[in-house]
Design a protein around this motif. Sequence first.
Motif, mmCIF file in Angstrom:
data_model
loop_
_atom_site.group_PDB
_atom_site.id
_atom_site.type_symbol
_atom_site.label_atom_id
_atom_site.label_comp_id
_atom_site.label_asym_id
_atom_site.label_seq_id
_atom_site.Cartn_x
_atom_site.Cartn_y
_atom_site.Cartn_z
ATOM 1 N N TRP A 66 0.844 -1.197 0.000
ATOM 2 C CA TRP A 66 0.000 0.000 0.000
ATOM 3 C C TRP A 66 0.881 1.249 0.000
ATOM 4 O O TRP A 66 0.629 2.195 -0.751
ATOM 5 C CB TRP A 66 -0.927 -0.010 1.219
ATOM 6 C CG TRP A 66 -1.665 1.277 1.409
ATOM 7 C CD1 TRP A 66 -2.720 1.743 0.681
ATOM 8 C CD2 TRP A 66 -1.356 2.281 2.371
ATOM 9 N NE1 TRP A 66 -3.100 2.972 1.146
ATOM 10 C CE2 TRP A 66 -2.273 3.320 2.188
ATOM 11 C CE3 TRP A 66 -0.399 2.395 3.368
ATOM 12 C CZ2 TRP A 66 -2.255 4.467 2.965
ATOM 13 C CZ3 TRP A 66 -0.387 3.533 4.153
ATOM 14 C CH2 TRP A 66 -1.307 4.563 3.944
ATOM 15 N N ALA A 67 1.928 1.251 0.848
ATOM 16 C CA ALA A 67 2.816 2.414 0.920
ATOM 17 C C ALA A 67 3.562 2.595 -0.394
ATOM 18 O O ALA A 67 3.676 3.725 -0.914
ATOM 19 C CB ALA A 67 3.799 2.237 2.082
ATOM 20 N N ASP A 72 2.639 1.614 -3.364
ATOM 21 C CA ASP A 72 1.667 2.055 -4.368
ATOM 22 C C ASP A 72 1.350 3.540 -4.185
ATOM 23 O O ASP A 72 1.268 4.285 -5.169
ATOM 24 C CB ASP A 72 0.396 1.220 -4.264
ATOM 25 C CG ASP A 72 -0.629 1.583 -5.319
ATOM 26 O OD1 ASP A 72 -0.277 1.610 -6.511
ATOM 27 O OD2 ASP A 72 -1.798 1.854 -4.938
ATOM 28 N N SER A 73 1.178 3.975 -2.947
ATOM 29 C CA SER A 73 0.871 5.391 -2.683
ATOM 30 C C SER A 73 2.016 6.286 -3.135
ATOM 31 O O SER A 73 1.791 7.355 -3.722
ATOM 32 C CB SER A 73 0.612 5.607 -1.194
ATOM 33 O OG SER A 73 -0.518 4.879 -0.792
ATOM 34 N N VAL A 93 2.006 6.404 -6.972
ATOM 35 C CA VAL A 93 0.894 7.224 -7.469
ATOM 36 C C VAL A 93 1.207 8.705 -7.254
ATOM 37 O O VAL A 93 0.937 9.550 -8.130
ATOM 38 C CB VAL A 93 -0.440 6.814 -6.780
ATOM 39 C CG1 VAL A 93 -1.520 7.841 -7.016
ATOM 40 C CG2 VAL A 93 -0.880 5.455 -7.267
ATOM 41 N N SER A 94 1.780 9.056 -6.106
ATOM 42 C CA SER A 94 2.128 10.454 -5.836
ATOM 43 C C SER A 94 3.175 10.955 -6.830
ATOM 44 O O SER A 94 3.079 12.078 -7.333
ATOM 45 C CB SER A 94 2.665 10.602 -4.411
ATOM 46 O OG SER A 94 1.680 10.238 -3.486
#
Length: 137
Positions: free
Chosen positions: A119-120, A122-123, A126-127
């Motif tokens: 999740w981290a 991926d975040s 994406v950022s």
Amino acid sequence: MATEIVEKNKKTEESVEAKSKGLNTLLWVLVVVLFAAAAIGNVYFQKDFSAPVRVIGMAVALVLAFIFAAITNEGSKARSFFKEARNEARKVVWPTRQETRQTTFIVMGVTVIASLFFWATDSIIVSIINFLTDLRF
């Protein structure tokens, strides 16, 4: 170890008495005929007999088919295989309740940690992509 397996396979092959090719073929033909009779008979006699009678007829035909299949050469090999598999399954040492519980908690913990990591990651990706696509040249 390998020689023991080879010797065991030879003993198994010798212990299974082989039927003649013609008898084996006849048995397989009977198996196919009984399976077909069970399936076709169920549909054909749908209006003539009630469901319980047809189910009993199908069960009898299928049991006979399995018996004939079990006495073929391949059926004898399959029976010896399942007998050996059952003997091996009896040798399995199953984990205790405490070991099972501990292993379950370890798997759940690793799953949560891996999920948070992905999740981290991926975040962050994406950022970075949003930052790069918002730039105007």
